[in-house]
Write a protein that holds these residues in place. Structure first.
Motif, PDB file in Angstrom:
ATOM      1  N   CYS A 158      53.562 -23.927  -4.793  1.00  0.00           N
ATOM      2  CA  CYS A 158      53.276 -25.293  -5.209  1.00  0.00           C
ATOM      3  C   CYS A 158      54.110 -26.243  -4.353  1.00  0.00           C
ATOM      4  O   CYS A 158      55.180 -25.868  -3.857  1.00  0.00           O
ATOM      5  CB  CYS A 158      53.532 -25.516  -6.694  1.00  0.00           C
ATOM      6  N   VAL A 159      53.604 -27.439  -4.180  1.00  0.00           N
ATOM      7  CA  VAL A 159      54.222 -28.401  -3.274  1.00  0.00           C
ATOM      8  C   VAL A 159      54.627 -29.643  -4.055  1.00  0.00           C
ATOM      9  O   VAL A 159      53.821 -30.219  -4.788  1.00  0.00           O
ATOM     10  CB  VAL A 159      53.255 -28.805  -2.140  1.00  0.00           C
ATOM     11  N   VAL A 160      55.881 -30.043  -3.910  1.00  0.00           N
ATOM     12  CA  VAL A 160      56.379 -31.286  -4.491  1.00  0.00           C
ATOM     13  C   VAL A 160      56.422 -32.312  -3.371  1.00  0.00           C
ATOM     14  O   VAL A 160      57.153 -32.154  -2.392  1.00  0.00           O
ATOM     15  CB  VAL A 160      57.774 -31.096  -5.115  1.00  0.00           C
ATOM     16  N   ASN A 161      55.636 -33.355  -3.527  1.00  0.00           N
ATOM     17  CA  ASN A 161      55.440 -34.343  -2.463  1.00  0.00           C
ATOM     18  C   ASN A 161      56.558 -35.386  -2.487  1.00  0.00           C
ATOM     19  O   ASN A 161      56.693 -36.147  -3.444  1.00  0.00           O
ATOM     20  CB  ASN A 161      54.079 -35.016  -2.650  1.00  0.00           C
ATOM     21  N   ILE A 162      57.363 -35.433  -1.416  1.00  0.00           N
ATOM     22  CA  ILE A 162      58.464 -36.400  -1.326  1.00  0.00           C
ATOM     23  C   ILE A 162      58.226 -37.396  -0.187  1.00  0.00           C
ATOM     24  O   ILE A 162      59.153 -38.005   0.338  1.00  0.00           O
ATOM     25  CB  ILE A 162      59.808 -35.680  -1.114  1.00  0.00           C
ATOM     26  N   ALA A 163      56.961 -37.571   0.196  1.00  0.00           N
ATOM     27  CA  ALA A 163      56.612 -38.362   1.381  1.00  0.00           C
ATOM     28  C   ALA A 163      57.037 -39.823   1.264  1.00  0.00           C
ATOM     29  O   ALA A 163      57.118 -40.386   0.172  1.00  0.00           O
ATOM     30  CB  ALA A 163      55.119 -38.291   1.628  1.00  0.00           C
ATOM     31  N   ILE A 164      57.332 -40.407   2.407  1.00  0.00           N
ATOM     32  CA  ILE A 164      57.625 -41.840   2.507  1.00  0.00           C
ATOM     33  C   ILE A 164      56.766 -42.430   3.613  1.00  0.00           C
ATOM     34  O   ILE A 164      56.256 -41.720   4.485  1.00  0.00           O
ATOM     35  CB  ILE A 164      59.109 -42.098   2.835  1.00  0.00           C
TER      36      ILE A 164
ATOM     37  N   LEU B  87      56.304 -41.931  -8.611  1.00  0.00           N
ATOM     38  CA  LEU B  87      55.696 -41.943  -9.943  1.00  0.00           C
ATOM     39  C   LEU B  87      54.235 -41.521  -9.888  1.00  0.00           C
ATOM     40  O   LEU B  87      53.724 -40.909 -10.842  1.00  0.00           O
ATOM     41  CB  LEU B  87      55.822 -43.339 -10.569  1.00  0.00           C
ATOM     42  N   GLY B  88      53.566 -41.819  -8.782  1.00  0.00           N
ATOM     43  CA  GLY B  88      52.158 -41.446  -8.640  1.00  0.00           C
ATOM     44  C   GLY B  88      51.957 -40.005  -8.222  1.00  0.00           C
ATOM     45  O   GLY B  88      50.817 -39.554  -8.083  1.00  0.00           O
ATOM     46  N   ARG B  89      53.051 -39.276  -8.025  1.00  0.00           N
ATOM     47  CA  ARG B  89      52.936 -37.883  -7.580  1.00  0.00           C
ATOM     48  C   ARG B  89      53.347 -36.888  -8.656  1.00  0.00           C
ATOM     49  O   ARG B  89      53.483 -35.700  -8.385  1.00  0.00           O
ATOM     50  CB  ARG B  89      53.807 -37.693  -6.328  1.00  0.00           C
ATOM     51  N   LEU B  90      53.546 -37.381  -9.855  1.00  0.00           N
ATOM     52  CA  LEU B  90      53.876 -36.489 -10.967  1.00  0.00           C
ATOM     53  C   LEU B  90      52.571 -35.935 -11.533  1.00  0.00           C
ATOM     54  O   LEU B  90      52.071 -36.377 -12.556  1.00  0.00           O
ATOM     55  CB  LEU B  90      54.675 -37.248 -12.032  1.00  0.00           C
ATOM     56  N   GLU B  91      52.059 -34.947 -10.839  1.00  0.00           N
ATOM     57  CA  GLU B  91      50.727 -34.424 -11.144  1.00  0.00           C
ATOM     58  C   GLU B  91      50.808 -32.914 -11.348  1.00  0.00           C
ATOM     59  O   GLU B  91      51.857 -32.366 -11.709  1.00  0.00           O
ATOM     60  CB  GLU B  91      49.778 -34.780  -9.989  1.00  0.00           C
ATOM     61  N   ASP B  92      49.682 -32.228 -11.114  1.00  0.00           N
ATOM     62  CA  ASP B  92      49.605 -30.793 -11.393  1.00  0.00           C
ATOM     63  C   ASP B  92      50.656 -29.988 -10.644  1.00  0.00           C
ATOM     64  O   ASP B  92      51.267 -29.072 -11.200  1.00  0.00           O
ATOM     65  CB  ASP B  92      48.202 -30.272 -11.039  1.00  0.00           C
TER      66      ASP B  92
ATOM     67  N   MET C 173      63.403 -36.622  -6.772  1.00  0.00           N
ATOM     68  CA  MET C 173      62.425 -35.637  -7.222  1.00  0.00           C
ATOM     69  C   MET C 173      63.121 -34.344  -7.653  1.00  0.00           C
ATOM     70  O   MET C 173      62.695 -33.686  -8.607  1.00  0.00           O
ATOM     71  CB  MET C 173      61.415 -35.356  -6.125  1.00  0.00           C
ATOM     72  N   GLY C 174      64.215 -34.007  -6.990  1.00  0.00           N
ATOM     73  CA  GLY C 174      64.981 -32.844  -7.415  1.00  0.00           C
ATOM     74  C   GLY C 174      65.560 -33.031  -8.799  1.00  0.00           C
ATOM     75  O   GLY C 174      65.516 -32.125  -9.651  1.00  0.00           O
ATOM     76  N   ASP C 175      66.117 -34.218  -9.057  1.00  0.00           N
ATOM     77  CA  ASP C 175      66.645 -34.514 -10.392  1.00  0.00           C
ATOM     78  C   ASP C 175      65.526 -34.468 -11.428  1.00  0.00           C
ATOM     79  O   ASP C 175      65.724 -33.980 -12.552  1.00  0.00           O
ATOM     80  CB  ASP C 175      67.302 -35.897 -10.411  1.00  0.00           C
ATOM     81  N   ALA C 176      64.349 -34.984 -11.073  1.00  0.00           N
ATOM     82  CA  ALA C 176      63.223 -34.973 -12.007  1.00  0.00           C
ATOM     83  C   ALA C 176      62.834 -33.541 -12.370  1.00  0.00           C
ATOM     84  O   ALA C 176      62.560 -33.235 -13.534  1.00  0.00           O
ATOM     85  CB  ALA C 176      62.027 -35.705 -11.397  1.00  0.00           C
ATOM     86  N   LEU C 177      62.837 -32.652 -11.391  1.00  0.00           N
ATOM     87  CA  LEU C 177      62.526 -31.242 -11.658  1.00  0.00           C
ATOM     88  C   LEU C 177      63.567 -30.628 -12.596  1.00  0.00           C
ATOM     89  O   LEU C 177      63.233 -29.996 -13.599  1.00  0.00           O
ATOM     90  CB  LEU C 177      62.490 -30.459 -10.346  1.00  0.00           C
TER      91      LEU C 177
ATOM     92  N   ALA D  68      61.421 -49.183  -3.021  1.00  0.00           N
ATOM     93  CA  ALA D  68      59.969 -49.235  -2.827  1.00  0.00           C
ATOM     94  C   ALA D  68      59.392 -47.850  -2.572  1.00  0.00           C
ATOM     95  O   ALA D  68      58.341 -47.480  -3.113  1.00  0.00           O
ATOM     96  CB  ALA D  68      59.634 -50.171  -1.660  1.00  0.00           C
ATOM     97  N   GLU D  69      60.082 -47.051  -1.756  1.00  0.00           N
ATOM     98  CA  GLU D  69      59.597 -45.694  -1.487  1.00  0.00           C
ATOM     99  C   GLU D  69      59.751 -44.809  -2.724  1.00  0.00           C
ATOM    100  O   GLU D  69      58.888 -43.973  -3.009  1.00  0.00           O
ATOM    101  CB  GLU D  69      60.360 -45.082  -0.310  1.00  0.00           C
ATOM    102  N   ALA D  70      60.839 -45.001  -3.462  1.00  0.00           N
ATOM    103  CA  ALA D  70      61.062 -44.181  -4.651  1.00  0.00           C
ATOM    104  C   ALA D  70      59.998 -44.437  -5.713  1.00  0.00           C
ATOM    105  O   ALA D  70      59.576 -43.500  -6.418  1.00  0.00           O
ATOM    106  CB  ALA D  70      62.448 -44.453  -5.225  1.00  0.00           C
ATOM    107  N   ARG D  71      59.532 -45.685  -5.823  1.00  0.00           N
ATOM    108  CA  ARG D  71      58.507 -45.999  -6.822  1.00  0.00           C
ATOM    109  C   ARG D  71      57.224 -45.206  -6.580  1.00  0.00           C
ATOM    110  O   ARG D  71      56.473 -44.906  -7.520  1.00  0.00           O
ATOM    111  CB  ARG D  71      58.209 -47.493  -6.821  1.00  0.00           C
TER     112      ARG D  71
END
Length: 323
Positions: free
Chosen positions: A139-145, A27-32, A166-170, A21-24
């Motif tokens: 720049c900030v990569v948001n990993i918040a839960i 998807l909404g943080r893949l932004e600028d 998020m690290g793997d996504a980067l 649930a937190e990982a989903r």
């Protein structure tokens, strides 16, 4: 203590569902900011240094390893070690990725002004976009839960998973953008089955396992049988000087004997022409696939001058760890 199976499954299900649930939410943080972070990674012409403490450090080590193996030269530096000399490893032109869920790591508060003074770009991975780390990163990569999977809300669980994902996504996004392919990947993984499969050529294999498996067309059937038995490949190449003119196989031998051949016959009378062949430059794995797809056990090998340089068999390739 008695362990009840139903309770075990229930608790484990809760943990996994909580982390999913937190990982989903990522998807909404893949932004600028995420795109900017990937751009920093792709365009870094020097080293990428990843740092974090505690569980963030463990994830950071994995991120550095993933970056390094997918085309982004990277290594991990522990914050405490950085403050006791290892900051010297970080120089102008480098990119630094700092990981802290709270964004308030005391070590980072000391490191950040030094890094900024050197003009080093900083990616902050944090769950607190108002934190000191966030405010001082490029720049900030948001990993918040919203909550950890730990029922006490203390053990880093969902936060650690989010950081990993998020690290793997980067790393993998950067890998795809720079068109890093399987051969590039193998250059970083030359040992073991992966490296053997992706890097070993037919020429590499026959140089190690080659036996004399070549006859001239005017040689006798008896001489060819001797070479065939000695090579143990089930096939020998028939060459006029160095040029391939045919092959002679175990099957050709059986057919020759069934048709009344005598040992004094020239081998060119019984060879097969226009058979399959492979190049010394071809990957051994591709040659293996060709043999398996066509139910044959060996192939003559041709070099860049169209000269026959030997014979490669399935067992030769298998001995190199390629299956």
């Amino acid at each position: 203590m008695q362990v009840v199976k139903t309770e075990v499954i229930e608790y484990a299900t809760q943990v996994i569902n909580a982390e999913i649930a937190e990982a989903r939410k990522l998807l909404g943080r893949l932004e600028d900011n995420f795109a900017q972070a990937v751009s920093h990674i792709v365009n870094c012409q020097s080293k990428i240094i990843v740092s974090g403490i505690g569980k963030s450090g463990h994830i950071g080590k994995k991120l550095a390893a993933t970056l390094a193996s997918t085309g982004s030269p990277a290594f991990f530096v522990h914050p405490a070690e950085a403050l006791h000399g290892d900051l010297g490893m970080i120089t102008k032109g480098d990119l630094v990725i700092l990981i802290s869920n709270s964004g308030e790591s005391a070590e980072f508060k000391t490191m950040l002004p030094i890094l900024k003074e050197r003009g080093i770009s900083i990616i902050g991975m944090t769950g607190n976009t108002s934190s000191h780390l966030a405010q001082n990163s490029d720049c900030v990569v948001n990993i918040a839960i919203d909550s950890e999977a730990c029922p006490l809300g203390l053990a880093p669980t969902s936060s650690a998973v989010n950081t990993l994902i998020m690290g793997d996504a980067l790393a993998i996004t950067a890998m795809k953008i720079r068109k890093f392919d399987s051969i590039d990947f193998a250059q970083s993984h030359p040992a073991g089955a992966l490296g053997a499969k992706l890097l070993t050529t037919v020429g590499n294999v026959i140089s190690e396992f080659e036996h004399n498996a070549i006859c001239q067309p005017e040689q006798s059937l008896a001489e060819a049988i001797s070479v065939l038995c000695e090579s143990g490949k089930g096939l020998i190449a028939i060459c006029r000087q160095t040029m391939l003119v045919g092959v002679f196989t175990d099957g050709d031998l059986r057919r020759a004997l069934a048709n009344g051949a005598v040992l004094a016959d020239k081998i060119e009378q019984h060879m097969t022409t226009n058979g399959r062949q492979t190049s010394a430059r071809v990957k051994a794995y591709d040659a293996l696939s060709l043999m398996l797809d066509n139910a044959i056990s060996a192939l003559p090998v041709i070099n860049e001058r169209d000269e026959c340089v030997g014979v490669i068999s399935i067992s030769d390739i298998h001995r190199r760890g390629i299956k």
